[in-house]
Motif scaffolding. Structure first.
Motif, short mmCIF file in Angstrom:
data_model
loop_
_atom_site.label_atom_id
_atom_site.label_comp_id
_atom_site.label_asym_id
_atom_site.label_seq_id
_atom_site.Cartn_x
_atom_site.Cartn_y
_atom_site.Cartn_z
N TRP A 1 0.83 -1.21 0.00
CA TRP A 1 0.00 0.00 0.00
C TRP A 1 0.87 1.26 0.00
CZ3 TRP A 1 -0.71 4.21 3.24
CH2 TRP A 1 -1.86 4.97 3.02
N GLY A 2 1.93 1.24 0.80
CA GLY A 2 2.81 2.40 0.87
C GLY A 2 3.51 2.68 -0.45
N ILE A 3 3.92 1.63 -1.15
CA ILE A 3 4.58 1.80 -2.44
C ILE A 3 3.58 2.28 -3.48
CG2 ILE A 3 5.82 0.59 -4.28
CD1 ILE A 3 6.89 -1.28 -2.00
N PHE A 4 2.38 1.73 -3.43
CA PHE A 4 1.33 2.17 -4.35
C PHE A 4 1.02 3.65 -4.15
CE2 PHE A 4 -3.27 2.92 -4.98
CZ PHE A 4 -3.36 2.67 -6.35
N ARG A 5 0.92 4.09 -2.92
CA ARG A 5 0.62 5.49 -2.64
C ARG A 5 1.73 6.41 -3.18
NH1 ARG A 5 -4.16 7.66 -0.86
NH2 ARG A 5 -2.95 9.25 0.25
N LYS A 6 2.95 5.93 -3.12
CA LYS A 6 4.06 6.74 -3.62
C LYS A 6 3.88 7.05 -5.11
CE LYS A 6 8.06 4.98 -4.72
NZ LYS A 6 9.47 4.50 -4.80
N TYR A 7 3.44 6.06 -5.88
CA TYR A 7 3.27 6.25 -7.31
C TYR A 7 1.91 6.86 -7.67
CZ TYR A 7 7.49 3.56 -8.14
OH TYR A 7 8.80 3.13 -8.17
N GLU A 8 0.86 6.34 -7.08
CA GLU A 8 -0.49 6.76 -7.46
C GLU A 8 -0.84 8.15 -6.96
OE1 GLU A 8 -4.26 5.77 -9.33
OE2 GLU A 8 -2.29 4.82 -9.36
N ARG A 9 -0.41 8.47 -5.75
CA ARG A 9 -0.78 9.75 -5.13
C ARG A 9 0.41 10.66 -4.83
NH1 ARG A 9 -6.25 10.10 -5.89
NH2 ARG A 9 -7.27 8.16 -5.29
N ASN B 1 4.57 10.03 -0.08
CA ASN B 1 5.74 9.27 0.39
C ASN B 1 5.80 9.10 1.91
OD1 ASN B 1 6.50 9.22 -2.27
ND2 ASN B 1 8.19 10.66 -2.05
N LYS B 2 4.79 9.53 2.60
CA LYS B 2 4.86 9.59 4.06
C LYS B 2 5.18 8.23 4.68
CE LYS B 2 2.32 11.32 8.09
NZ LYS B 2 1.07 11.95 8.56
N TRP B 3 4.42 7.21 4.36
CA TRP B 3 4.66 5.88 4.92
C TRP B 3 5.88 5.25 4.27
CZ3 TRP B 3 5.17 2.43 8.26
CH2 TRP B 3 4.96 1.07 8.06
N TRP B 4 6.04 5.44 2.96
CA TRP B 4 7.20 4.90 2.25
C TRP B 4 8.52 5.36 2.90
CZ3 TRP B 4 9.78 2.23 -1.49
CH2 TRP B 4 10.96 2.76 -1.99
N ASN B 5 8.59 6.62 3.28
CA ASN B 5 9.82 7.14 3.86
C ASN B 5 10.20 6.45 5.17
OD1 ASN B 5 10.39 9.01 1.85
ND2 ASN B 5 9.14 10.61 2.79
N VAL B 6 9.23 5.87 5.84
CA VAL B 6 9.50 5.20 7.11
C VAL B 6 10.15 3.83 6.90
CG1 VAL B 6 8.47 4.32 9.24
CG2 VAL B 6 7.59 6.42 8.22
N PHE B 7 9.72 3.11 5.86
CA PHE B 7 10.24 1.75 5.68
C PHE B 7 11.17 1.58 4.47
CE2 PHE B 7 6.23 1.56 3.18
CZ PHE B 7 6.70 1.01 1.99
N LYS B 8 11.50 2.66 3.77
CA LYS B 8 12.23 2.54 2.51
C LYS B 8 13.61 1.90 2.66
CE LYS B 8 14.01 7.32 2.64
NZ LYS B 8 14.00 8.62 1.92
N GLU B 9 14.20 1.98 3.85
CA GLU B 9 15.51 1.36 4.05
C GLU B 9 15.46 -0.16 3.91
OE1 GLU B 9 17.20 2.64 7.70
OE2 GLU B 9 17.46 4.73 7.05
#
Length: 224
Positions: A187-195, A198-206
């Motif tokens: 869901w976090g990755i989808f939000r990064k592209y669709e919307r 990056n809020k949630w993505w930035n937390v787990f991107k490592e």
């Protein structure tokens, strides 16, 4: 043992004129290294459900499954803290649906299988010593499951030692906590592209090892 939990976010609708499908379709794999890591993630999901979504004061309306679309940012952060010590990595690929060839628009199973295979090509399974298990949500019909298993098995078996067993299982995400964990990241990755959120993505991107795109507009990329 290597566990590969596969989930997707977005949809495979292609009618952009009469309906409002997502622009992108994201497939994500949560690669879990060993039984201890799988157990830690399972405990983390259950603890998040129990303490954050089903506290004693709200148990008249139980939440049975952890979903990226239904949880607040604070709950997502709590969930990640519970599993931070587990050995896992995230792989993902995004499909720009408007670039899929017209003749394939009604063959969604083929599109899904192809994108899943492209992602699996980038997952590191070279360290498998005893077994590789691929798990995905049981949402396909019998024929679709057979087609998926046959296609993916032939691709994966070519990359692992013949002595290493390969299992492909289609399970109910309600009963498999690691699929729920994968949904949170998908869901976090989808939000990064669709919307462009990056809020949630930035937390787990490592934890993300591979974040690929499948955009056939580039002449150097293969097209569906």
């Amino acid at each position: 043992m290597i566990y590969l939990y596969l989930d997707e976010s977005g949809d495979l609708g292609f009618d952009f004129i009469n309906k409002k499908p997502s622009r992108f379709f994201v497939v994500t794999i949560l690669a879990v290294q060993g039984e201890d890591a799988r157990r830690r993630i399972t405990i983390g999901v259950k603890r998040t459900l129990r303490r954050k979504l089903n506290p004693a004061s709200k148990r008249q309306r139980m939440v049975e499954e952890l979903k990226g679309t239904d949880t607040t940012f604070e709950v997502k952060q709590y969930f990640l803290r519970q599993i931070k010590d587990a050995k896992f990595s995230i792989y993902s690929i995004v499909l720009n649906k408007k670039r899929v060839y017209e003749y394939l628009l009604k063959d969604k199973s083929r599109v899904y299988n192809w994108v899943a295979r492209l992602l699996l090509d980038n997952v590191n399974i070279s360290g498998a010593q005893t077994r590789v298990m691929l798990v995905l949500d049981k949402c396909k019909g019998k024929r679709e499951i057979e087609d998926f298993n046959t296609y993916i098995r032939s691709q994966l078996q070519a990359r692992i030692n013949p002595k290493i067993p390969l299992d492909i299982r289609h399970l109910d995400s309600l009963q498999e906590c690691c699929l729920q964990a994968c949904d949170m990241f998908a869901w976090g990755i989808f939000r990064k592209y669709e919307r462009r959120d990056n809020k949630w993505w930035n937390v787990f991107k490592e934890k993300v090892v591979y974040d690929g795109t499948y955009l056939p507009e580039n002449k150097n990329e293969r097209a569906l």
